[in-house]
Structures are given as C-alpha cells and as structure tokens.
Design an enzyme around this catalytic site. Structure first.
Site, PDB file in Angstrom:
ATOM      1  N   CYS A   7       0.868  -1.188   0.000  1.00  0.00           N
ATOM      2  CA  CYS A   7       0.000   0.000   0.000  1.00  0.00           C
ATOM      3  C   CYS A   7       0.898   1.229   0.000  1.00  0.00           C
ATOM      4  O   CYS A   7       2.077   1.140  -0.371  1.00  0.00           O
ATOM      5  CB  CYS A   7      -0.984  -0.026   1.167  1.00  0.00           C
ATOM      6  SG  CYS A   7      -0.247   0.092   2.806  1.00  0.00           S
ATOM      7  N   ARG A  13      -3.400  -0.518   5.410  1.00  0.00           N
ATOM      8  CA  ARG A  13      -3.970  -1.608   4.619  1.00  0.00           C
ATOM      9  C   ARG A  13      -3.038  -2.805   4.456  1.00  0.00           C
ATOM     10  O   ARG A  13      -3.456  -3.953   4.683  1.00  0.00           O
ATOM     11  CB  ARG A  13      -4.411  -1.089   3.240  1.00  0.00           C
ATOM     12  CG  ARG A  13      -5.577  -0.126   3.309  1.00  0.00           C
ATOM     13  CD  ARG A  13      -5.744   0.626   2.029  1.00  0.00           C
ATOM     14  NE  ARG A  13      -4.593   1.513   1.775  1.00  0.00           N
ATOM     15  CZ  ARG A  13      -4.425   2.227   0.668  1.00  0.00           C
ATOM     16  NH1 ARG A  13      -5.317   2.140  -0.303  1.00  0.00           N
ATOM     17  NH2 ARG A  13      -3.381   3.004   0.538  1.00  0.00           N
ATOM     18  N   ASP A 123      -8.307   3.814   1.171  1.00  0.00           N
ATOM     19  CA  ASP A 123      -7.372   4.120   2.249  1.00  0.00           C
ATOM     20  C   ASP A 123      -8.147   4.619   3.472  1.00  0.00           C
ATOM     21  O   ASP A 123      -8.811   5.657   3.399  1.00  0.00           O
ATOM     22  CB  ASP A 123      -6.394   5.203   1.768  1.00  0.00           C
ATOM     23  CG  ASP A 123      -5.214   5.355   2.709  1.00  0.00           C
ATOM     24  OD1 ASP A 123      -5.308   4.901   3.870  1.00  0.00           O
ATOM     25  OD2 ASP A 123      -4.200   5.923   2.287  1.00  0.00           O
TER      26      ASP A 123
HETATM   27  P1  4NP Z   1      -1.873   2.965   4.056  1.00  0.00           P
HETATM   28  O1  4NP Z   1      -2.447   4.368   4.592  1.00  0.00           O
HETATM   29  O2  4NP Z   1      -1.336   3.206   2.664  1.00  0.00           O
HETATM   30  O3  4NP Z   1      -3.072   2.069   4.032  1.00  0.00           O
HETATM   31  O4  4NP Z   1      -0.801   2.531   5.035  1.00  0.00           O
HETATM   32  C1  4NP Z   1      -1.627   5.505   4.669  1.00  0.00           C
HETATM   33  C2  4NP Z   1      -1.005   5.806   5.851  1.00  0.00           C
HETATM   34  C3  4NP Z   1      -0.182   6.924   5.941  1.00  0.00           C
HETATM   35  C4  4NP Z   1      -0.002   7.728   4.827  1.00  0.00           C
HETATM   36  C5  4NP Z   1      -0.616   7.423   3.636  1.00  0.00           C
HETATM   37  C6  4NP Z   1      -1.428   6.301   3.556  1.00  0.00           C
HETATM   38  N1  4NP Z   1       0.830   8.875   4.930  1.00  0.00           N
HETATM   39  O5  4NP Z   1       1.055   9.523   3.888  1.00  0.00           O
HETATM   40  O6  4NP Z   1       1.307   9.189   6.013  1.00  0.00           O
END
Ligand code: 4NP
Length: 155
Positions: A7, A13, A123
């Site tokens: 992800c 995720r 997300d």
């Molecule tokens: P993930 O969600 O891709 O599902 O882990 C996110 C968590 C943090 C960030 C972006 C997506 N971030 O840019 O900090």
C-alpha cells in the site's frame, strides 16, 4: 510461495493484509510466506496505525510487531505475487518494474474476487474506525479466496 502486500504508507492496509493472510496461512496450513511494504517513507520503521492494530485485535490477530518498510526493486525477485491495494500503488510498483516478468507478479488484491475490475481497497487513514473495519472485511474476503486458490494448487 512468497506473497507481498503493498500500500502507500505500510501502516494501515498492507499490514492488515499481511496479518490476515498470515492467519489464513496458519488456518489452511499453507507453505506460504507473507510480508508487506509501502512507498511513503514518512512512517518507515513505525508500527501499524493504532486503529489498524485495534480492529485487527478485535478479530483476534496481533499486528503490533510489524514495522513499516519501503518497497524495493529486489522485492520483484524475492516475491512470487505482489498484491496492491489501489491504482496509486499499482503505478508506484510499475514505475520500479524492469520488465514484463516483474509486472506479471503484480495485481490488485480485489481482482481475486472482482476479476479485471481493478477495484481499490480504500485508504482508511484519514477516516474513522469504521473505515478500518471495512478494510478488514474486504481483505478478509480477498485473502480467504487467495488461500483457497493456493490450497487447491494455485501457482
Ligand atoms: P496505508 O495508509 O497506505 O493504508 O498505510 C496511509 C497511511 C499513511 C499515509 C498514507 C497512507 N501517509 O502519507 O502518512
């Protein structure tokens, strides 16, 4: 077989996908290893988001020991399948692929249930806890199908 879940941040995720897939590996006694990675360095070395840890715990799975890491080019050689959550992740992985053999390993995780749809796992990072439960449900269904497919001889 080795499976990588991908992800963006590797704190919501894909750590959930790794944890649920690990539970399926144990449930179905599969000869499979699973890991996860992301593309955003901001959380490198961090444990998963506390909401992801909490929702997973409610389902009996402890992912608190995982640590965020970046996707690396060598992952294309180490892993047999690379499952992405959304089109951004797909583009990020594609930008590092050297050839078609690399890209043949890559698919949207929800294509296991919705073939060719390229549906995203949304997300949940910027939303509330229900978003994490929805993520759990989507990933639980998808990884169940992946596990059954592998159990039935999928390569
Ligand atoms: P993930 O969600 O891709 O599902 O882990 C996110 C968590 C943090 C960030 C972006 C997506 N971030 O840019 O900090």
């Amino acid at each position: 077989m080795k499976i990588l879940m991908v992800c963006l941040g590797n704190i919501c995720r894909s750590p959930m996908a790794e944890g649920i897939m690990q539970a399926k590996i144990e449930k179905y006694k599969l000869d499979v290893e699973v890991d996860s990675a992301g593309f955003e360095a901001f959380h490198t070395g961090d444990a998963p988001d506390f909401r992801a840890v909490r929702v997973m715990k409610q389902h009996g799975i402890d992912i608190s020991g995982q640590r965020s890491r970046l996707f690396r080019i060598s992952d294309f050689d180490v892993f047999d399948r690379i499952y992405v959550m959304d089109s951004g992740n797909f583009s990020d992985v594609k930008s590092m692929a050297k050839d078609v053999n690399h890209m043949q390993k890559v698919d949207y995780i929800l294509n296991i249930s919705h073939q060719g749809s390229n549906k995203p796992v949304p997300d949940p990072y910027y939303g509330g806890e229900q978003g994490f439960e929805k993520t759990y449900q989507l990933l639980d269904s998808a990884t169940e199908l992946i596990a059954i497919e592998i159990k039935n001889g999928g390569k």
